[in-house]
Design a protein around this motif. Structure first.
Motif, mmCIF file in Angstrom:
data_model
loop_
_atom_site.group_PDB
_atom_site.id
_atom_site.type_symbol
_atom_site.label_atom_id
_atom_site.label_comp_id
_atom_site.label_asym_id
_atom_site.label_seq_id
_atom_site.Cartn_x
_atom_site.Cartn_y
_atom_site.Cartn_z
ATOM 1 N N ALA A 168 0.758 -1.092 -0.139
ATOM 2 C CA ALA A 168 0.039 -0.063 0.032
ATOM 3 C C ALA A 168 0.937 1.213 0.023
ATOM 4 N N ASP A 169 0.376 2.417 -0.390
ATOM 5 C CA ASP A 169 1.088 3.662 -0.440
ATOM 6 C C ASP A 169 0.992 4.477 0.948
ATOM 7 N N PHE A 170 1.376 3.677 2.006
ATOM 8 C CA PHE A 170 1.855 4.333 3.131
ATOM 9 C C PHE A 170 2.997 3.283 3.968
ATOM 10 N N SER A 188 -14.482 8.444 -2.799
ATOM 11 C CA SER A 188 -13.956 8.121 -1.557
ATOM 12 C C SER A 188 -12.518 8.830 -1.546
ATOM 13 N N GLU A 189 -11.758 9.062 -2.531
ATOM 14 C CA GLU A 189 -10.607 9.558 -2.804
ATOM 15 C C GLU A 189 -10.538 10.704 -4.017
ATOM 16 N N TYR A 190 -9.870 11.640 -3.924
ATOM 17 C CA TYR A 190 -9.417 12.437 -5.003
ATOM 18 C C TYR A 190 -8.483 13.380 -4.467
ATOM 19 N N GLN A 227 2.441 13.826 -0.892
ATOM 20 C CA GLN A 227 2.159 15.172 -0.709
ATOM 21 C C GLN A 227 0.767 15.683 -1.048
ATOM 22 N N LYS A 228 -0.136 14.943 -1.055
ATOM 23 C CA LYS A 228 -1.555 15.138 -1.495
ATOM 24 C C LYS A 228 -2.361 15.925 -0.407
ATOM 25 N N GLY A 229 -1.556 16.102 0.629
ATOM 26 C CA GLY A 229 -2.474 16.753 2.068
ATOM 27 C C GLY A 229 -2.590 18.104 1.603
ATOM 28 N N ALA A 251 -8.551 6.415 7.365
ATOM 29 C CA ALA A 251 -8.001 5.378 6.226
ATOM 30 C C ALA A 251 -6.675 4.973 7.049
ATOM 31 N N HIS A 252 -6.366 3.695 6.484
ATOM 32 C CA HIS A 252 -6.963 2.620 5.683
ATOM 33 C C HIS A 252 -6.843 1.456 6.620
ATOM 34 N N TYR A 253 -7.164 1.703 7.920
ATOM 35 C CA TYR A 253 -7.259 0.843 9.121
ATOM 36 C C TYR A 253 -7.960 1.347 10.335
ATOM 37 N N TRP A 259 -4.591 14.016 -12.183
ATOM 38 C CA TRP A 259 -3.487 14.183 -11.454
ATOM 39 C C TRP A 259 -2.744 12.978 -11.900
ATOM 40 N N TYR A 260 -2.894 11.599 -11.633
ATOM 41 C CA TYR A 260 -2.077 10.635 -12.404
ATOM 42 C C TYR A 260 -2.341 10.484 -13.796
ATOM 43 N N LEU A 261 -3.237 10.978 -14.291
ATOM 44 C CA LEU A 261 -3.601 10.512 -15.808
ATOM 45 C C LEU A 261 -4.898 11.345 -15.999
ATOM 46 N N SER A 270 -12.776 -2.714 2.017
ATOM 47 C CA SER A 270 -11.289 -2.936 1.233
ATOM 48 C C SER A 270 -11.045 -1.763 0.606
ATOM 49 N N ASN A 271 -9.854 -1.241 0.255
ATOM 50 C CA ASN A 271 -9.603 -0.201 -0.646
ATOM 51 C C ASN A 271 -8.997 -0.584 -1.942
ATOM 52 N N GLU A 272 -9.206 -0.179 -2.862
ATOM 53 C CA GLU A 272 -8.380 -0.348 -4.101
ATOM 54 C C GLU A 272 -7.927 -1.784 -4.208
ATOM 55 N N ILE A 273 -8.817 -2.763 -3.942
ATOM 56 C CA ILE A 273 -8.269 -4.260 -3.560
ATOM 57 C C ILE A 273 -7.884 -4.896 -5.257
#
Ligand code: GCB
Length: 753
Positions: free
Chosen positions: A140-142, A476-478, A544-546, A327-329, A449-451, A387-390
């Motif tokens: 995951a991304d953390f 749920s996310e952007y 750095q999406k904060g 998130a995510h727990y 952002w990503y694409l 789940s998230n982006e499973i």
């Protein structure tokens, strides 16, 4: 809620955070050697290496130990040790003997250690955040910080007591059901005796409302009591406007005296999720608009203090959000408590994330059971996230489907009052059977952002809502990364500037405003957070999406954009405090405010006055250094800017600059392919397709998790076909070097169109 808010009458709780010893080694100890480091809890061993990039933080087993003397006043009471969070797995030993194990880094567990006590004891905990294929999260991304990073307590209870061990329960479950002006409150308790239970409900001022008594019936190896209590003229818990909490106190009465007691808070409210109209609280439309939060911070990792949790809540309140996705727990009970108190609606979830592990099913079920059992009474929580982006790094297999169905059934069995939900990755096909499993859905989208383009967020929801008008859908996310050091006159996707983050969120806020059917929307993320695998946008190890930096010191301009939309606290904010040097002759000054009229002053002189809403834009000619001030209803904010001849290099990302400059300078043969062509056009040529296939492999690696799943995804392929290769490569960040791009372009220039 702290499980024993008022403490039990016969129950004693002793904080056990001080004077521990720590060592990075994988051995059970019975004596404490001098080579161990003396520490206090909460503690993580990844506070530094988990936040500095390189994806090389220590993941393995470490040893914590603590000496203690058997409490003098224990008598015939039982002694439990309570861990509020040990990441990720724990093996607990008392005087060399294993007394318990726990897998899952975010929930409370307790162990009865009475039998193994001697006079002078050594408690040893082997804590493991290493790689395995069973315990989530693994991908995951953390940062997966390791450590005993939440409180540890000792609990002394009478031999007859409320249940403490099963899934970290507090032994009391409260289910209020609102009927008109009254509420029927069902209180279930579990205890190890057939003794009588008395339940009393108090209002928030401590005034007794109602009480009832009953004895339990045997259920497996415990006794269960179910009592039903009426609250007349119930005071509803109504989110941020009126977070009214009741207290339920359960007392266990043996031989005419109270031997144990537990207290929990609860709130009475109704929840409705409507596919067309969004979310309703207590029958009133209540659009959920807010932010996500990770539990970590600069320099301390996840070992947060109460003050840090409190500060986060203050920031969430100050932006004017009414919901938070935790998130995510499972987060600290203290934080859910704050949400109850402040009326912040919560999306709660387990770390079943990014990649399904066939061996992880048991762990997902146990983390979900703990989440629900431990958090059930919090009125702030309105849904359970499965789940998230499973499917981010794999397809929808039978095993993954089965895992989700089991989780979904488990949630319904444990909780008949809240819906289940999921955060889908953008490329999950909207007709996937996975989408049918949870009660309500949600997508994470990063178009712009990503694409892709910003407008693709709008069209995605248009299509979804048109095709499935009866499905409840949320966002749920952007988000978009921004390093507040980076600024631009011409902000663009992928430049990591604070300026682009504003452009991005201005669009996204409109997108959301125009779609009231979205049951909840959560900005990813309110705070920058550690993701040690990241190395981009001028920072190592940080996503750095904060809207606020990881140290909570810099509030990026986009923070105030949200505040202008959500908060009632009057304010005016001039953007660009960190964007002093400007090359342009006429510069854009943006002001965010929740006031209707903003007047701009340049060097003390009134420049212009505008009536408007939230975003105010002024084009100001500049020649030298200027003082810019915005005034609205007695409020004032200002910045200083300066006309310069050459762009300040500190405002731009270095690697980016190299690539971007090259993109712009290169002379291209228009009769041949180049990176300026669309993916679709290049792919349709046999040689172009082969070359691209190879380079895209590398590009995908820039978002490792999404990478594998993009293979063969029709939605994504269709969308990417319309984008120029240049724009895709710009997004690939460091994964594709300038040299790679140069040679790719040279190869394409050899192919005639
Ligand atoms: C996501 C993930 C989140 C990431 C985020 C990002 O979709 O759910 O964990 O941090 O994207 O920033 O890429």
């Amino acid at each position: 809620m702290s499980l024993f808010c008022n403490g039990g009458k016969m129950r004693e709780i002793i904080n056990f955070n001080q004077n521990w010893y720590f060592k990075k080694k994988d051995t059970v100890i019975t004596t404490i050697s001098t080579e161990m480091e003396e520490i206090n809890l909460p503690h993580t061993w990844n506070a530094i290496d988990g936040q500095d990039g390189g994806n090389d933080y220590y993941r393995g087993t470490c040893c914590y130990a603590k000496k203690f003397v058997k409490p003098e006043n224990l008598g015939n009471r039982k002694l439990f040790v309570e861990f509020e969070g040990v990441a990720m797995s724990a093996q607990v030993y008392l005087n060399g003997k294993e007394v318990g194990i726990h897998e899952g880094g975010y929930s409370t567990f307790r162990i009865d250690i009475t039998e193994h006590l001697v006079e002078n004891n050594v408690l040893c905990v082997l804590v493991d955040n290493g790689v395995n294929d069973r315990v989530y999260p693994q991908k995951a991304d953390f940062t997966f910080y390791g450590g005993i990073y939440r409180n540890v307590n000792l609990l002394m209870v009478e031999p007859e007591h409320f249940e403490l061990e099963k899934k970290g329960t507090s032994g009391i479950k409260v289910t209020p059901q609102v009927n008109g002006t009254n509420a029927v409150v069902t209180v279930e308790t579990w205890q190890n005796t057939d003794a009588e239970v008395k339940v009393t409900i108090y209002d928030r001022d401590g005034i007794e409302v109602v009480s009832a008594r009953g004895v339990g019936t045997k259920e497996n190896d415990a006794y269960k009591t179910t009592l039903s209590l009426n609250i007349d003229d119930v005071h509803l818990w109504h989110g941020v406007e009126s977070p009214f909490l009741y207290h339920a106190v359960a007392e266990l009465i043996a031989k005419d005296s109270v031997v144990d007691s537990v207290t929990t808070r609860f709130g009475c409210r109704t929840l409705t999720f409507d596919a067309e109209k969004g979310f309703f609280l207590n029958g009133k439309s209540y659009p959920l608009r807010g932010v996500s939060r990770h539990q970590d911070r600069d320099g301390v990792g996840n070992a947060l203090t109460k003050e840090m949790h409190k500060e986060d809540m203050e920031i969430i309140k100050s932006i004017g959000a009414n919901t938070v996705r935790l998130a995510h727990y499972q987060h600290d009970q203290y934080f859910y408590d704050l949400c109850d108190e402040e009326g912040m609606i919560v999306w709660a979830e387990i770390p079943y994330i990014t990649q399904h592990m066939p061996n992880g099913q048991k762990n997902t079920l146990s983390q979900m059971e703990e989440l629900i059992v431990q958090c059930y009474n919090h009125p702030s929580i309105v849904c359970w996230g499965l789940s998230n982006e499973i499917t981010a790094s794999g397809s929808v297999t039978d095993d993954l489907m089965e895992n989700h169905m089991m989780l979904n059934d488990l949630c319904h069995k444990l909780d008949q009052t809240r819906p289940t939900t999921m955060a889908h990755v953008f490329m999950l096909e909207t007709d996937s059977p996975l989408i049918d499993i949870p009660d309500i859905g949600s997508y994470n989208l990063y178009f712009g952002w990503y694409l892709g383009e910003l407008e693709q967020n709008d069209s995605f929801f248009n299509e979804f809502h048109h095709k499935y008008p009866n499905r409840v859908i949320g966002f749920s996310e952007y988000g978009a990364d921004a390093n507040p050091q980076y600024q631009s006159e011409c902000p663009e996707r992928g430049d990591y500037t604070e300026t682009y983050q504003c452009v991005y969120h201005e669009h996204l806020l409109k997108c959301i405003e125009e779609r009231p059917y979205l049951w909840a929307t959560h900005v990813w993320n309110l705070f920058d957070f550690a993701a040690d695998g990241r190395d981009e946008g001028g920072k190592h190890g940080v996503n750095q999406k904060g809207l606020v930096t990881i140290d909570r010191k810099v509030f990026k301009d986009a923070f105030y954009l949200y505040k202008a939309h959500w908060s009632k606290e009057p304010f005016v904010h001039v953007c660009g405090k960190r964007y002093k040097d400007r090359v342009e002759e006429e510069t854009l000054i943006k002001v965010y405010s929740n006031q209707n009229t903003v007047t701009l002053y340049v060097d003390g002189e009134e420049f212009d006055s505008q009536r408007g809403s939230r975003v105010f834009e002024f084009k100001v000619p500049i020649t030298g250094e200027h003082k810019i001030e915005a005034k609205a209803e007695g409020l004032v904010d200002g910045i200083t800017i300066c006309k310069v001849e050459t762009a300040n290099p500190d405002y731009q990302m270095l690697s980016k600059e190299e690539v971007v400059n090259w993109f712009d300078k290169e002379e291209l043969d228009p009769t041949c392919f180049s990176i300026k062509d669309t993916m679709g056009a290049i792919m349709s040529h046999p040689v172009g397709g082969t070359i691209l296939g190879r380079i895209m492999e590398k590009a995908r690696a820039s978002r490792g998790d999404v990478a594998q799943a993009t293979e063969g995804n029709e939605n994504l392929t269709r969308m990417m076909a319309g984008l120029s290769l240049e724009s895709i490569l710009k997004q690939a960040g460091n994964a594709v070097s300038a040299d790679d791009i140069r040679s790719l372009n040279a190869a394409l220039q050899q192919i005639k169109k």
